[in-house]
Design a protein around this motif. Structure first.
Motif, PDB file in Angstrom:
ATOM      1  N   GLN A 195      33.746  42.363  88.273  1.00  0.00           N
ATOM      2  CA  GLN A 195      33.235  42.944  89.521  1.00  0.00           C
ATOM      3  C   GLN A 195      33.067  44.456  89.386  1.00  0.00           C
ATOM      4  O   GLN A 195      33.912  45.121  88.792  1.00  0.00           O
TER       5      GLN A 195
ATOM      6  N   VAL B  97      34.629  41.708  97.330  1.00  0.00           N
ATOM      7  CA  VAL B  97      34.989  40.422  96.739  1.00  0.00           C
ATOM      8  C   VAL B  97      35.754  40.653  95.430  1.00  0.00           C
ATOM      9  O   VAL B  97      35.457  41.577  94.682  1.00  0.00           O
TER      10      VAL B  97
ATOM     11  N   ALA C 173      26.571  43.580  91.396  1.00  0.00           N
ATOM     12  CA  ALA C 173      27.957  44.039  91.500  1.00  0.00           C
ATOM     13  C   ALA C 173      28.874  43.102  90.728  1.00  0.00           C
ATOM     14  O   ALA C 173      29.977  43.469  90.369  1.00  0.00           O
ATOM     15  N   THR C 174      28.423  41.892  90.495  1.00  0.00           N
ATOM     16  CA  THR C 174      29.181  41.009  89.617  1.00  0.00           C
ATOM     17  C   THR C 174      28.322  40.771  88.388  1.00  0.00           C
ATOM     18  O   THR C 174      27.121  40.592  88.492  1.00  0.00           O
TER      19      THR C 174
ATOM     20  N   ARG D  63      36.435  32.911  94.094  1.00  0.00           N
ATOM     21  CA  ARG D  63      36.265  34.266  94.644  1.00  0.00           C
ATOM     22  C   ARG D  63      36.814  34.351  96.049  1.00  0.00           C
ATOM     23  O   ARG D  63      36.809  33.383  96.786  1.00  0.00           O
TER      24      ARG D  63
ATOM     25  N   CYS E  35      24.160  37.607  92.995  1.00  0.00           N
ATOM     26  CA  CYS E  35      24.547  38.905  93.567  1.00  0.00           C
ATOM     27  C   CYS E  35      23.314  39.804  93.671  1.00  0.00           C
ATOM     28  O   CYS E  35      22.660  40.088  92.677  1.00  0.00           O
ATOM     29  N   PRO E  36      22.973  40.258  94.877  1.00  0.00           N
ATOM     30  CA  PRO E  36      21.734  41.028  95.023  1.00  0.00           C
ATOM     31  C   PRO E  36      21.766  42.392  94.350  1.00  0.00           C
ATOM     32  O   PRO E  36      20.725  42.970  94.081  1.00  0.00           O
ATOM     33  N   VAL E  37      22.979  42.940  94.119  1.00  0.00           N
ATOM     34  CA  VAL E  37      23.057  44.312  93.612  1.00  0.00           C
ATOM     35  C   VAL E  37      23.734  44.412  92.248  1.00  0.00           C
ATOM     36  O   VAL E  37      24.172  45.489  91.851  1.00  0.00           O
TER      37      VAL E  37
ATOM     38  N   CYS F 259      29.826  46.611  95.301  1.00  0.00           N
ATOM     39  CA  CYS F 259      29.779  45.383  96.117  1.00  0.00           C
ATOM     40  C   CYS F 259      29.561  45.715  97.589  1.00  0.00           C
ATOM     41  O   CYS F 259      30.239  46.566  98.149  1.00  0.00           O
ATOM     42  N   ILE F 260      28.596  45.025  98.202  1.00  0.00           N
ATOM     43  CA  ILE F 260      28.318  45.272  99.619  1.00  0.00           C
ATOM     44  C   ILE F 260      29.039  44.265 100.518  1.00  0.00           C
ATOM     45  O   ILE F 260      28.987  44.360 101.733  1.00  0.00           O
ATOM     46  N   GLY F 261      29.649  43.283  99.891  1.00  0.00           N
ATOM     47  CA  GLY F 261      30.399  42.293 100.672  1.00  0.00           C
ATOM     48  C   GLY F 261      29.524  41.287 101.379  1.00  0.00           C
ATOM     49  O   GLY F 261      29.827  40.858 102.492  1.00  0.00           O
ATOM     50  N   CYS F 262      28.436  40.861 100.709  1.00  0.00           N
ATOM     51  CA  CYS F 262      27.537  39.883 101.335  1.00  0.00           C
ATOM     52  C   CYS F 262      28.037  38.458 101.141  1.00  0.00           C
ATOM     53  O   CYS F 262      27.556  37.539 101.777  1.00  0.00           O
ATOM     54  N   ARG F 263      28.976  38.246 100.244  1.00  0.00           N
ATOM     55  CA  ARG F 263      29.628  36.963  99.967  1.00  0.00           C
ATOM     56  C   ARG F 263      28.696  35.912  99.335  1.00  0.00           C
ATOM     57  O   ARG F 263      28.994  34.722  99.367  1.00  0.00           O
ATOM     58  N   SER F 264      27.551  36.346  98.820  1.00  0.00           N
ATOM     59  CA  SER F 264      26.654  35.387  98.156  1.00  0.00           C
ATOM     60  C   SER F 264      27.332  34.771  96.945  1.00  0.00           C
ATOM     61  O   SER F 264      27.149  33.593  96.644  1.00  0.00           O
ATOM     62  N   CYS F 265      28.097  35.606  96.248  1.00  0.00           N
ATOM     63  CA  CYS F 265      28.763  35.109  95.045  1.00  0.00           C
ATOM     64  C   CYS F 265      29.796  34.058  95.409  1.00  0.00           C
ATOM     65  O   CYS F 265      29.991  33.082  94.688  1.00  0.00           O
TER      66      CYS F 265
END
Ligand code: SF4
Ligand code: SF4
Lengths: 286, 236
Positions: B103, B139, B91-92, B123, B87-89, B108-114
Motif C-alpha cells: 500500500q 486501507v 495506491a496499491t 483488506r 485501485c484508481p490511483v 490512498c483515497i479510501g474508496c474501498r475498491s480494493c
C-alpha cells in the motif's frame, strides 16, 4: 456451534447506493434535456431537466467525495501521475469531470437562448457523457469477478435502464399537466421500467442456477429484510406495479403517470440499495 | 504445470531471475494458538477489530467424532491481484521482484475498491484512532512483512509459529523450503476459480473452512451482537 468466524465489514456502505440513485437521475435528466432536441414534445422540459441534472451532479459529487475515508485527497483521482486505467473508478472520475464541464457549457448556451446546431452538438456531447455515468457505475460492480450478481455483463445495461427510468420518473413529475410531454414520458417510463424488469429476471435466473456463492447470494437477496427490499419494494412495487399501471388506461392520465413515477423512484432506490449491499453480505463471512 | 501458464504480464511466478515469495500453511501442524495473530498485531500496531492475519476455526463432525479445523488466513499476495487493478490511483501495487502486494498509504483515497475486489477479505479500513501509528483512515492489509523479508528475516507470524505450520520463502527458487513443500505435498489455494493466483498454499486444509458455509446466510445471533457492538465503538 463453537465456531470462531472472524467477521468482516462490507466494502461499500448504503451511502454509495444513494450516490448511485442521485447520479442515475442526474444522467436520466440529461437524456431528457437532450431528447428535447429530437422530440419537440419534450421542449418545455429542456431547461428544467438540464438545471436539475446539474444540481444533482453537484449533490452526487459531494456524496462521492464524502464517502471516501480521505475526502481531501479526492484530487488524486485526477492526477495523471497516479491514474490507473485498469480501474473503472479512474474512468468514472474522468467521466464525471467531463460531464460537469459539458453541462456547464450546455447551461451557458441554454441561458443565452441559443437554438443553434452548436448548442445541439453540446447537448449531444453532454448526453453521451451522461450515458457514461450509469455505464461506469455498473461496470464498477461488474469487474469484481468474485461477487455473484455484480459480475454480470448486463450490470452497466441495467444501470442505464435504471437511469432512464428514474430520469423519466422525475421528468414526469416535473412535466405536470403538459399533455404532449406526458405522452412521450409515458413511453420512456414504460419501456425503461420494463427493460429493468427483464434484466432483473435474467440476472436472478442465472444467479439461482449458479455455483455455491451465486446460490447463497440469491438466497440473501430474496429472503428476510433484503428480500423485502429487493423483491418486495424493488421488483414488485417498484417495477411490476408501475409497468402494470402504465399499461392500464389510468396510466395515461396525469395521476396514473405520477403515481407510476413515484413507484419507479422508490423501486429504483430500493433496487440500487439491494444490488449494492446484497452481493456483499456473503463474503463478509468468508 | 498450471503455475507456468501466465495470463497477465503482472505475474512473476516461474519467471527466471525474479523472486516470488510465497507462504505454505500446513494446517495439520496448526494448533490454533493464535500466536501468529498476536505477533502480527504487535509488529504493526494493528488496531482492535481488524486483522492482517487471523485464524478462524470450524468444529467439524458430531461428538464424539469431532475435530477443530483451523485455517490461518492472510493476504494471499496474489500473482494476479484484482485489488491492484481496481485501485484508481495506484495506491496499491505489486512489487515486481518478490511479488509483495503493498500500500501507498499517503496516496490512498479510501474508496474501498480494493476491498471490494479482494475475494479473501484480506483488506480493511484503518480506524481513526491508533495507539502508536499516525496512519489512519486508509486501507491496510498484510505486507508479507516486506520490511523484515528485505532484511533477510521471515515474517513475524512465521517466526512465531510454534507448530511450524507457516513456512515462507521464494517459490521461484527450486531449492527453497516452500518449493519443496508445494512440489511434494498435495496443496490447495483459496478460491482458485477467481483467477487471482494466490501465493499462500495450504496443506491439509479442510473444505468446511475453505468453502462458503451452506448456512452462511443464517448468521449466528451471537455474531450479530458482536458485530453491532463493534460497529458502535469503531469510528472510521
Ligand atoms: S488476497 Fe486480496 S488483498 Fe491480497 S493480493 Fe489477493 S486480492 Fe489483493
Ligand atoms: S481504498 Fe485506497 S488502496 Fe484501495 S482502491 Fe481506493 S485508493 Fe486504492
Amino acid at each position: 456451534m463453537g465456531d470462531y468466524v472472524w467477521f468482516h465489514d462490507v466494502s461499500w456502505h448504503a451511502s454509495y447506493a444513494i450516490y448511485f440513485f442521485v447520479i442515475g437521475i442526474c444522467s436520466g435528466l440529461a437524456f431528457l434535456s437532450y431528447g428535447s432536441w429530437i422530440t419537440p414534445a419534450l421542449r418545455p422540459l429542456r431547461e428544467k431537466a438540464a438545471y436539475l441534472s446539474f444540481a444533482l451532479l453537484a449533490v452526487g459529487g459531494v456524496l462521492l467525495i464524502a464517502d471516501l475515508s480521505q475526502p481531501m485527497r479526492f484530487l488524486n483521482v485526477l492526477n495523471p501521475a497516479y491514474l490507473n486505467f485498469t480501474s473503472p473508478l479512474a474512468w468514472g472520475s474522468l467521466n464525471i469531470v467531463a460531464f460537469g464541464i459539458a453541462s456547464v457549457l450546455y447551461l451557458m448556451a441554454l441561458k443565452k437562448g441559443d437554438e443553434t446546431p452548436r448548442t445541439k452538438l453540446i447537448a449531444t456531447v453532454t448526453a453521451l457523457l451522461a450515458l457514461g455515468l450509469p455505464v461506469y457505475t455498473g461496470y464498477d460492480l461488474t469487474v469484481h469477478q468474485s461477487r455473484p450478481i455484480w459480475n454480470t455483463p448486463v450490470m452497466p445495461v441495467l444501470f442505464v435502464a435504471l437511469a432512464i427510468a428514474s430520469g423519466s420518473a422525475v421528468g414526469s413529475l416535473v412535466a405536470g399537466g403538459n399533455e404532449a410531454a406526458r405522452k412521450v414520458l409515458h413511453q420512456y417510463l414504460l419501456w425503461s421500467t420494463a427493460a429493468v424488469g427483464v434484466i432483473l429476471v435474467s440476472i436472478l435466473g442465472t444467479t439461482n442456477y449458479g455455483g455455491a456463492a451465486s446460490e447463497l447470494t440469491f438466497v440473501i437477496l430474496t429472503t428476510g429484510t433484503m428480500g423485502l427490499i429487493f423483491v418486495g419494494i424493488g421488483i414488485l412495487a417498484g417495477t411490476a406495479a408501475p409497468v402494470a399501471l402504465l399499461l392500464a388506461p389510468v396510466g395515461h392520465k396525469q395521476s396514473g403517470l405520477m403515481l407510476s413515477a413515484l413507484l419507479v423512484l422508490v423501486g429504483s432506490a430500493a433496487l440500487r440499495y439491494a444490488l449494492l449491499m446484497g452481493p456483499q453480505q456473503l463474503q463478509t463471512l468468508y | 504445470m498450471s503455475e507456468e501458464q501466465r495470463v497477465s504480464s503482472i505475474e512473476t511466478r516461474g519467471v527466471a531471475g525474479k523472486k516470488r515469495y510465497a507462504m505454505v500453511v500446513d494446517t495439520r501442524r496448526c494448533i490454533g494458538c493464535m500466536a501468529c495473530q498476536v505477533a502480527c498485531k504487535a509488529e504493526y500496531d494493528t488496531p482492535l477489530g481488524v486483522n492482517r492475519t487471523w485464524v478462524p476455526y470450524k468444529v467439524v463432525g458430531k461428538y464424539p467424532t469431532v475435530k477443530k479445523q483451523f485455517l490461518p488466513r492472510l493476504c494471499n499476495h496474489c500473482d494476479d491481484p484484482p485489488c491492484v487493478r481496481n485501485c484508481p490511483v495506484d495506491a496499491t501495487y505489486k512489487v515486481e521482484d518478490g511479488g509483495f502486494v503493498l500500500q501507498r498509504y499517503e496516496r490512498c483515497i479510501g474508496c474501498r475498491s480494493c476491498m471490494a475486489a479482494c475475494p479473501y477479505n484480506a483488506r480493511f479500513m484503518l480506524p481513526a484512532h491508533r495507539t502508536y501509528s499516525s496512519i489512519t483512515r486508509v486501507v491496510d492489509k498484510c505486507t508479507f512483512c516486506f520490511h523484515r523479508v528485505t532484511q533477510n528475516m521471515v515474517p513475524a507470524c512465521v517466526q512465531t509459529c510454534v507448530g511450524r505450520s507457516r513456512v515462507f520463502g521464494d517459490i521461484n527458487d527450486p531449492n527453497s523450503e516452500v518449493s519443496y513443500l508445494v512440489a511434494r505435498n498435495p496443496t490447495q489455494v483459496l478460491r482458485p476459480e477467481e483467477g487471482t493466483k494466490p501465493q499462500v498454499y495450504y496443506i491439509g486444509a479442510d473444505r468446511n473452512a475453505t468453502e462458503f458455509g451452506r448456512d452462511a446466510y443464517h448468521k449466528p445471533d451471537v455474531m450479530e451482537l458482536d458485530r453491532s457492538a463493534f460497529k458502535r465503538n469503531f469510528k472510521i
